[in-house]
Design an enzyme around this catalytic site. Structure first.
Site, PDB file in Angstrom:
ATOM      1  N   CYS A  60     -39.494  74.274  29.872  1.00  0.00           N
ATOM      2  CA  CYS A  60     -39.848  73.215  28.932  1.00  0.00           C
ATOM      3  C   CYS A  60     -41.195  72.578  29.271  1.00  0.00           C
ATOM      4  CB  CYS A  60     -38.760  72.148  28.926  1.00  0.00           C
ATOM      5  SG  CYS A  60     -37.207  72.709  28.173  1.00  0.00           S
ATOM      6  N   LEU A  66       1.559  70.662  40.706  1.00  0.00           N
ATOM      7  CA  LEU A  66       0.143  71.027  40.778  1.00  0.00           C
ATOM      8  C   LEU A  66      -0.751  69.795  40.754  1.00  0.00           C
ATOM      9  CD1 LEU A  66      -1.802  73.343  41.047  1.00  0.00           C
ATOM     10  CD2 LEU A  66      -1.833  73.574  38.549  1.00  0.00           C
ATOM     11  N   GLU A  83     -36.242  69.079  24.864  1.00  0.00           N
ATOM     12  CA  GLU A  83     -37.682  68.964  24.633  1.00  0.00           C
ATOM     13  C   GLU A  83     -38.148  69.904  23.526  1.00  0.00           C
ATOM     14  OE1 GLU A  83     -37.050  68.528  29.180  1.00  0.00           O
ATOM     15  OE2 GLU A  83     -36.063  69.459  27.459  1.00  0.00           O
ATOM     16  N   ARG A 140      -8.864  71.501  19.640  1.00  0.00           N
ATOM     17  CA  ARG A 140      -8.548  71.544  18.218  1.00  0.00           C
ATOM     18  C   ARG A 140      -9.471  70.554  17.510  1.00  0.00           C
ATOM     19  NH1 ARG A 140      -3.683  72.073  20.998  1.00  0.00           N
ATOM     20  NH2 ARG A 140      -3.119  69.864  20.890  1.00  0.00           N
ATOM     21  N   TRP A 144       7.013  63.824  22.360  1.00  0.00           N
ATOM     22  CA  TRP A 144       5.726  63.409  22.908  1.00  0.00           C
ATOM     23  C   TRP A 144       5.905  62.063  23.590  1.00  0.00           C
ATOM     24  CZ3 TRP A 144       1.871  66.762  23.128  1.00  0.00           C
ATOM     25  CH2 TRP A 144       1.824  67.790  22.187  1.00  0.00           C
TER      26      TRP A 144
END
Length: 361
Positions: A79, A296, A48, A202, A165
């Site tokens: 605001c 995990l 705002e 990145r 990868w």
């Protein structure tokens, strides 16, 4: 039409606000847009205020806001006071702020000042802007995305740990975007020791504009490390941005060494997904991204704390000498299975991104 424009503005800052909800605001007078703005990084002006500052005179205007204007003083003044002072005559709000400090109080302040208030325009679309903020305000915990990358036959790495990868560069670019919108990125000490990740955003690998963010304005990088194995030469410590290590039995000298490397050290009686998530909620984190190995990842799914499962699947067969998607030794019966609902499936380069909502027990 105008609320839709405000929602687009809010989406444009998904990677900037983190601790604050993403909000867009459009000021309209006589059918013309005279001001527009979106929430800036924490400590900066809310949507705002940005919109009001973008026009010389908002008298007689209607403000279209994706979230109820705040009525309390936090890092910035309320605001609602700015809207009242600007003499707008109407405020159209998509959804009420779930923050108990606001939650309708802002709307009442506006009405008391003689400003017409309308609620509920494109409410579901506006609410979808802030799943983490909404969940933390209503349920006390952040919103959790678990990110996994796997081959077509369900492997995440070869048996020797090799995983770079599995997916292609476009999928990895999307992971950077996911990190950018997270308040915290969580991994386990096993991943730190094996892969030595940075876990930072990145920016040059995204198509996002970091705007006013500094190199140190990164998501909080969290390591779950029960026994104190995080090495002092870990890449995490060499990259600008906050690091938190959560442990339960690290020695005093180890804790001090981590602190000397710039980490915030949190000692808990037990390091579990539930205790870690509660710690992050207390720190004001809205959205969490978990990037971890099979053990995990399985622990987070087993705890029932994952809201979204995001799987990047590569057109790759890795065979039987591999590591599985996740390790869940407590799941022994079909009744233990977790039901998923496919939200989106899309091609990203040569890979496919599958996003699921996770049904809670």
């Amino acid at each position: 039409m105008y609320m839709a424009k405000a929602i687009i503005l809010a989406k444009s800052v998904r990677h900037l606000t983190r601790a604050n909800p993403r909000v867009g605001c459009i000021l309209v007078r006589d059918g013309d847009v005279i001001g527009a703005g979106a929430t800036q990084p924490p400590g900066g002006p809310h949507a705002e205020i940005v919109a009001l500052n973008s026009c010389p005179d908002a008298r007689g205007a209607t403000a279209y806001v994706t979230l109820e204007p705040c009525s309390h003083t936090g890092r910035t003044p309320p605001c609602v006071d700015a809207l009242i002072k600007a003499a707008v005559i109407r405020v159209v709000v998509a959804c009420v702020d779930p923050n108990p400090k606001v939650n309708g109080a802002g709307l009442e302040r506006l009405r008391s000042a003689g400003i017409r208030v309308d609620i509920g325009v494109l409410e579901s679309q506006a609410r979808a802007l802030n799943p983490g903020f909404n969940r933390r305000m209503r349920g006390g915990l952040p919103f959790v995305r678990l990110k996994l990358a796997m081959s077509l036959d369900g492997a995440t790495a070869m048996a020797n740990g090799q995983s770079k990868w599995i997916t292609g560069p476009m999928a990895r670019r999307q992971v950077q975007r996911m990190r950018a919108r997270a308040g915290a990125v969580i991994t386990g000490v096993g991943t730190v020791v094996a892969d030595n990740p940075s876990l930072n955003v990145r920016w040059d690998e995204t198509d996002l504009d970091p705007g006013p963010l500094l190199p140190s304005d990164q998501p909080l990088r969290v390591v779950m490390d029960r026994s104190g194995r995080t090495p002092l030469d870990a890449q995490l410590f060499k990259i600008p941005g906050p690091v938190m290590i959560i442990s339960q039995s690290a020695s005093g000298p180890t804790q001090q060494a981590w602190a000397d490397c710039g980490a915030q050290v949190v000692m808990l009686t037990a390091v579990t997904p539930a205790t870690v998530l509660a710690e992050l909620a207390d720190a004001g984190v809205n959205e969490v991204m978990v990037e971890a190995g099979p053990t995990l990842a399985g622990a987070w799914m087993d705890a029932g704390l994952v809201d979204r499962l995001v799987v990047f699947q590569a057109p790759l067969l890795m065979g039987s000498q591999t590591r599985p998607l996740m390790h869940t030794p407590n799941w022994t019966e079909l009744s233990d299975a977790v039901r998923l609902q496919l939200i989106e499936s899309r091609a990203i380069g040569t890979d496919r991104c599958l996003e699921y909502s996770v049904e809670k027990a």
